[in-house]
Design a protein around this motif. Structure first.
Motif, PDB file in Angstrom:
ATOM      1  N   LEU A 151       9.676  -8.205  21.591  1.00 16.77           N
ATOM      2  CA  LEU A 151       9.400  -7.817  22.970  1.00 16.77           C
ATOM      3  C   LEU A 151       8.004  -8.208  23.429  1.00 16.77           C
ATOM      4  O   LEU A 151       7.283  -7.410  24.030  1.00 16.77           O
ATOM      5  N   ARG A 165      -1.663   6.654  23.887  1.00 13.81           N
ATOM      6  CA  ARG A 165      -0.741   5.692  23.254  1.00 13.81           C
ATOM      7  C   ARG A 165      -1.435   4.352  23.019  1.00 13.81           C
ATOM      8  O   ARG A 165      -1.321   3.761  21.946  1.00 13.81           O
ATOM      9  N   ALA A 166      -2.132   3.883  24.070  1.00 17.71           N
ATOM     10  CA  ALA A 166      -2.771   2.567  23.962  1.00 17.71           C
ATOM     11  C   ALA A 166      -3.814   2.563  22.846  1.00 17.71           C
ATOM     12  O   ALA A 166      -3.932   1.585  22.100  1.00 17.71           O
ATOM     13  N   ASP A 185       9.937  -0.183  14.914  1.00 18.20           N
ATOM     14  CA  ASP A 185      11.380   0.053  15.062  1.00 18.20           C
ATOM     15  C   ASP A 185      12.113  -1.188  14.555  1.00 18.20           C
ATOM     16  O   ASP A 185      12.090  -2.230  15.206  1.00 18.20           O
ATOM     17  N   LYS A 224      12.980  -4.611  31.319  1.00 15.92           N
ATOM     18  CA  LYS A 224      12.676  -4.414  29.896  1.00 15.92           C
ATOM     19  C   LYS A 224      11.173  -4.629  29.653  1.00 15.92           C
ATOM     20  O   LYS A 224      10.541  -3.847  28.938  1.00 15.92           O
ATOM     21  N   ASP A 225      10.630  -5.694  30.244  1.00 16.57           N
ATOM     22  CA  ASP A 225       9.196  -5.973  30.086  1.00 16.57           C
ATOM     23  C   ASP A 225       8.362  -4.795  30.574  1.00 16.57           C
ATOM     24  O   ASP A 225       7.369  -4.416  29.945  1.00 16.57           O
ATOM     25  N   PRO A 259      10.275   4.278  29.642  1.00 18.70           N
ATOM     26  CA  PRO A 259       9.760   3.590  28.453  1.00 18.70           C
ATOM     27  C   PRO A 259      10.805   3.416  27.357  1.00 18.70           C
ATOM     28  O   PRO A 259      10.831   2.396  26.671  1.00 18.70           O
ATOM     29  N   LEU A 260      11.699   4.395  27.235  1.00 13.22           N
ATOM     30  CA  LEU A 260      12.679   4.324  26.138  1.00 13.22           C
ATOM     31  C   LEU A 260      13.611   3.125  26.263  1.00 13.22           C
ATOM     32  O   LEU A 260      14.265   2.742  25.289  1.00 13.22           O
ATOM     33  N   VAL A 308       8.437  -2.014  28.167  1.00  9.65           N
ATOM     34  CA  VAL A 308       7.561  -2.326  27.029  1.00  9.65           C
ATOM     35  C   VAL A 308       6.106  -2.044  27.389  1.00  9.65           C
ATOM     36  O   VAL A 308       5.355  -1.428  26.627  1.00  9.65           O
ATOM     37  N   VAL A 309       5.724  -2.485  28.575  1.00  6.15           N
ATOM     38  CA  VAL A 309       4.352  -2.275  29.044  1.00  6.15           C
ATOM     39  C   VAL A 309       4.028  -0.775  29.097  1.00  6.15           C
ATOM     40  O   VAL A 309       2.937  -0.350  28.704  1.00  6.15           O
ATOM     41  N   MET A 310       5.004   0.019  29.516  1.00  5.79           N
ATOM     42  CA  MET A 310       4.801   1.478  29.542  1.00  5.79           C
ATOM     43  C   MET A 310       4.611   2.017  28.129  1.00  5.79           C
ATOM     44  O   MET A 310       3.735   2.841  27.871  1.00  5.79           O
ATOM     45  N   VAL A 311       5.459   1.524  27.217  1.00  4.62           N
ATOM     46  CA  VAL A 311       5.356   1.980  25.831  1.00  4.62           C
ATOM     47  C   VAL A 311       3.977   1.636  25.254  1.00  4.62           C
ATOM     48  O   VAL A 311       3.376   2.424  24.526  1.00  4.62           O
ATOM     49  N   LEU A 312       3.487   0.458  25.602  1.00  6.53           N
ATOM     50  CA  LEU A 312       2.218   0.000  25.042  1.00  6.53           C
ATOM     51  C   LEU A 312       1.013   0.742  25.608  1.00  6.53           C
ATOM     52  O   LEU A 312      -0.108   0.500  25.195  1.00  6.53           O
ATOM     53  N   GLY A 313       1.244   1.613  26.571  1.00  9.99           N
ATOM     54  CA  GLY A 313       0.149   2.459  27.061  1.00  9.99           C
ATOM     55  C   GLY A 313      -0.471   1.993  28.365  1.00  9.99           C
ATOM     56  O   GLY A 313      -1.653   2.255  28.614  1.00  9.99           O
ATOM     57  N   SER A 314       0.322   1.298  29.197  1.00 12.43           N
ATOM     58  CA  SER A 314      -0.249   0.857  30.487  1.00 12.43           C
ATOM     59  C   SER A 314      -0.647   2.078  31.313  1.00 12.43           C
ATOM     60  O   SER A 314       0.072   3.077  31.324  1.00 12.43           O
ATOM     61  N   PHE A 319       2.807  -0.208  18.578  1.00 15.89           N
ATOM     62  CA  PHE A 319       4.276  -0.275  18.542  1.00 15.89           C
ATOM     63  C   PHE A 319       4.729  -1.673  18.119  1.00 15.89           C
ATOM     64  O   PHE A 319       4.208  -2.684  18.609  1.00 15.89           O
ATOM     65  N   ALA A 324      12.767   0.263  26.332  1.00 12.18           N
ATOM     66  CA  ALA A 324      12.225  -0.782  25.453  1.00 12.18           C
ATOM     67  C   ALA A 324      12.877  -0.747  24.073  1.00 12.18           C
ATOM     68  O   ALA A 324      12.932  -1.763  23.380  1.00 12.18           O
ATOM     69  N   PHE A 325      13.363   0.409  23.684  1.00 17.51           N
ATOM     70  CA  PHE A 325      13.949   0.544  22.343  1.00 17.51           C
ATOM     71  C   PHE A 325      15.447   0.257  22.321  1.00 17.51           C
ATOM     72  O   PHE A 325      16.069   0.290  21.270  1.00 17.51           O
ATOM     73  N   PHE A 374       7.384  10.137  24.149  1.00 13.60           N
ATOM     74  CA  PHE A 374       8.223   9.664  25.254  1.00 13.60           C
ATOM     75  C   PHE A 374       9.258  10.716  25.643  1.00 13.60           C
ATOM     76  O   PHE A 374       9.723  10.732  26.766  1.00 13.60           O
ATOM     77  N   PHE A 404       8.398  -3.723  17.853  1.00  9.18           N
ATOM     78  CA  PHE A 404       9.808  -3.590  18.231  1.00  9.18           C
ATOM     79  C   PHE A 404      10.690  -4.530  17.420  1.00  9.18           C
ATOM     80  O   PHE A 404      10.229  -5.544  16.895  1.00  9.18           O
ATOM     81  N   LEU A 452       5.776 -10.297  26.040  1.00  6.96           N
ATOM     82  CA  LEU A 452       5.997 -10.649  27.449  1.00  6.96           C
ATOM     83  C   LEU A 452       5.967 -12.168  27.554  1.00  6.96           C
ATOM     84  O   LEU A 452       4.939 -12.790  27.284  1.00  6.96           O
ATOM     85  N   PHE A 466      -5.467  -2.005  28.196  1.00  7.54           N
ATOM     86  CA  PHE A 466      -4.868  -0.682  28.448  1.00  7.54           C
ATOM     87  C   PHE A 466      -5.715   0.422  27.820  1.00  7.54           C
ATOM     88  O   PHE A 466      -5.794   1.528  28.345  1.00  7.54           O
ATOM     89  N   GLN A 524      -0.915   7.974  28.365  1.00 12.65           N
ATOM     90  CA  GLN A 524      -0.857   6.520  28.273  1.00 12.65           C
ATOM     91  C   GLN A 524      -2.072   5.966  27.534  1.00 12.65           C
ATOM     92  O   GLN A 524      -1.956   5.053  26.724  1.00 12.65           O
TER      93      GLN A 524
END
Lengths: 371, 239
Positions: free
Chosen positions: B101, B89-90, B172, A278-279, A366-367, A282-288, B95, A369-370, B62, B97, B103, B118, B86
């Motif tokens: 979420l 997005r950054a 979300d 999950k982490d 990434p999804l 989330v990191v992917m969603v945040l733009g890593s 985002f 995370a939702f 996504f 949640f 870390l 990022f 990416q």
């Protein structure tokens, strides 16, 4: 890279017990490999010091026998007389090797007796650490680890084939791990063997070492039925024999240890990834950046494997010292090349484990995370 | 693109999204068209499974729409290669949640600084501190998320979402895990972010308290997006 390493450290700290277990297991595997390498080195030193110390221009053995480790060369003393007649030969020193049972303090062990002429400069022990060299029949010099194992000191007696020999010295550099050298006069060795007028090999010194090739040709013409090896060739022959007997086992056990280390490391990394799924989403969603998670996992793998490797390097010295104390016949030698080898190995294992885990990372979306 | 000439909108044009589940086709979003503007808080209301998350994931790139087009400030996210997407997005999207979420292996400050990194920003830590200051929890920078209250966690999540000053904030269910008072504070923060910082905030929620602060309300029912109008109130929505 430094940032990735920081996040790798942080992510590993979440599971301190698991991290410690992995590092511990890694250090044990690396230490086992390092220990085997050091034993190999010790055996090499113990096996070859005698040959290296006795710097002959030629080692002459029965034809078809190229070493003294796993070959049984038998020559009549007449060959020695023939060699002495070859122009250019200055000195010929006979040595007779005999495998024999030695009994002392109620304990029987096999020793590898080198019978030589005490008057000669060649054929004797490389180093006497206690007492003196043999001077006459009825005397013997024993290897240090053999003496320690058997509780024998200078002045004690050992019985070899019903003959009581007085221990006059203790030698070093003469422990081949599975067996140890002992030294006595060639007459005494012949008496133990029960055959007169034979030798195992001759150590030949030349008047002028520059004439080596010429003398080799003369020996081949004048003394048939023997092989002559230069010092380097003879060392190489014996080294090859030693490796043939020892290296396969070493390589198999080392390979098993490496596989165990890689398996443990990969399993732990896969477990970490599963728990951090999950982490990571989330990191992917945040733009890593696409390289962030692979770097994080590689950092984890390298930290775990290298920490294990470094701990093994710290522990191997006291551990081998303690083992040598308990098992005197065990002789180890650690050198820089071995340390370098183990460090390279743990780096490669770390990289391979992280590469395996990259496949797991590809299955994180990434999804998630939702959800 | 020059920020001044950049479009100020997120535009959905006849966007549909279908996927297969257990052998049958599910229409998560059906021919949705909408425009979300900067400086406004848009609320997407709908029950669970109505397609709210699908809508957010389409905007963030996504998922690829089955048909139609999603444009975010003149960029079609799904047209970008992975590395650029990416970075986009950054830098451009924040985002928030439902369950925060954060870390848990990083401190609050590190959680926020990570996103600044990022986006390739220098002095990520100082940006993180400034973002935490804006949401009023700079004193919690060194704490781990496990040691925060729910409200503090959501503020930290908002700081993380805003650290790169993104033009778009996707939230979300931002108040779902919060008590009434904390939820209300978060709503006000989101409203302030939209108005005072001129960002586009799109919140997918079923929390009707958000209606009073929303500039545009969209309803999602069975994948169909309907506009309730920019000035809808809680009463009109209920009616």
């Amino acid at each position: 890279m430094r940032r990735s390493l920081k996040y790798s450290v942080r992510s590993l700290r979440r599971q301190p017990f698991r991290t410690a277990f992995t590092i511990g297991a890694g250090s044990l595997c690396a230490m086992l490999i390092l220990f085997l390498l050091s034993v190999y080195n010790g055996v090499e030193v113990g096996s070859l010091t005698y040959i290296r110390y006795n710097k002959a221009d030629f080692w002459v053995l029965q034809e078809g026998t190229g070493n003294i480790m796993r070959g049984s060369s038998i020559l009549l003393t007449a060959y020695g007389d023939a060699l002495r007649q070859v122009p250019g030969v200055a000195r010929v020193s006979p040595v007779l090797f005999v495998l024999a049972q030695a009994e002392a303090n109620g304990r029987t062990s096999t020793i590898y007796i080198a019978g030589y002429s005490p008057g000669d400069t060649l054929g004797g022990p490389p180093q006497i650490v206690s007492g003196r060299n043999v001077e006459k029949a009825g005397e013997i010099v024993l290897d240090r680890s053999f003496a320690l194992k058997s509780g024998i000191r200078v002045g004690d007696s050992v019985t070899v084939h019903r003959e009581k020999l007085k221990v006059v010295g203790i030698s070093s550099g003469t422990n081949m791990f599975v067996i140890q050298y002992a030294f006595t006069t060639i007459e005494q060795a012949r008496s133990i063997l029960g055959y007169p007028n034979i030798v195992s090999c001759y150590l030949v010194r030349l008047s002028d070492p520059q004439d080596r090739d010429v003398v080799v040709m003369r020996i081949a013409e004048d003394v048939p039925g023997i092989d002559a090896f230069s010092q380097d060739e003879f060392v190489e022959n014996n080294l090859r024999e030693m490796r043939a007997g020892f290296l396969p086992i070493l390589l198999i056990v080392s390979a098993i240890s490496a596989v165990v280390l890689a398996t443990i490391l990969t399993a732990i990394l896969v477990m970490n990834i599963a728990e951090s799924r999950k982490d990571f989403a989330v990191v992917m969603v945040l733009g890593s950046p696409p390289s962030f998670l692979p770097k994080l996992i590689t950092g984890q793998a390298m930290l775990l494997s290298l920490s294990g490797g470094i701990i093994s390097l710290i522990l191997i010295f006291p551990v081998t010292a303690a083992l040598e104390n308990f098992f005197p016949e065990l002789s180890t030698a650690i050198d820089a090349l071995q340390i370098f080898t183990v460090i390279c190995m743990v780096i490669v294992i770390g990289l391979v484990s992280s590469l395996v885990c990259f496949q797991r990372l590809k299955r994180i979306y990434p999804l998630e995370a939702f959800e | 693109m020059n920020p001044s000439s950049e479009s100020r909108s997120i535009i959905l044009e006849h966007v549909s999204k279908s996927y297969r589940e257990d052998g049958s086709v599910v229409h998560a979003l059906n021919d949705a068209s909408a425009e979300f503007k900067r400086g406004r808080l848009a609320l997407v209301l709908g029950p669970s499974g109505s397609g709210k998350t699908t809508l957010l994931s389409l905007i963030a790139g996504f998922t690829q729409p089955t048909s139609g087009a999603v444009t975010v400030f003149d960029t079609k996210p799904t047209d970008l290669p992975p590395a650029k997407l990416q970075l986009f997005r950054a830098a451009k999207i924040g985002f928030i949640f439902q369950n925060f979420l954060l870390l848990d292996w990083l401190t609050v400050e590190e959680n926020v600084a990570l996103v600044a990194e990022f986006a390739g920003r220098n002095s990520a830590v100082s940006h993180a501190r400034a973002a935490l200051e804006r949401v009023g929890i700079s004193h919690l920078a060194g704490r781990y998320p496990a040691n925060l209250s729910q409200g503090e966690k959501q503020r930290a999540a908002i700081a993380r979402a805003c650290v790169n000053n993104p033009h778009l904030l996707l939230a979300d269910e931002p108040t779902a895990c919060l008590e009434s008072k904390q939820g209300f504070e978060i709503i006000k923060i989101l409203h302030s972010i939209a108005k005072d910082e001129n960002r586009c905030v799109i919140a997918a929620s079923h929390d009707l308290r958000l209606i009073d602060y929303a500039d545009g309300i969209f309803r999602l029912e069975d994948g169909v997006l309907k506009t309730s109008g920019p000035c809808a109130t809680r009463d009109s929505y209920n009616n």
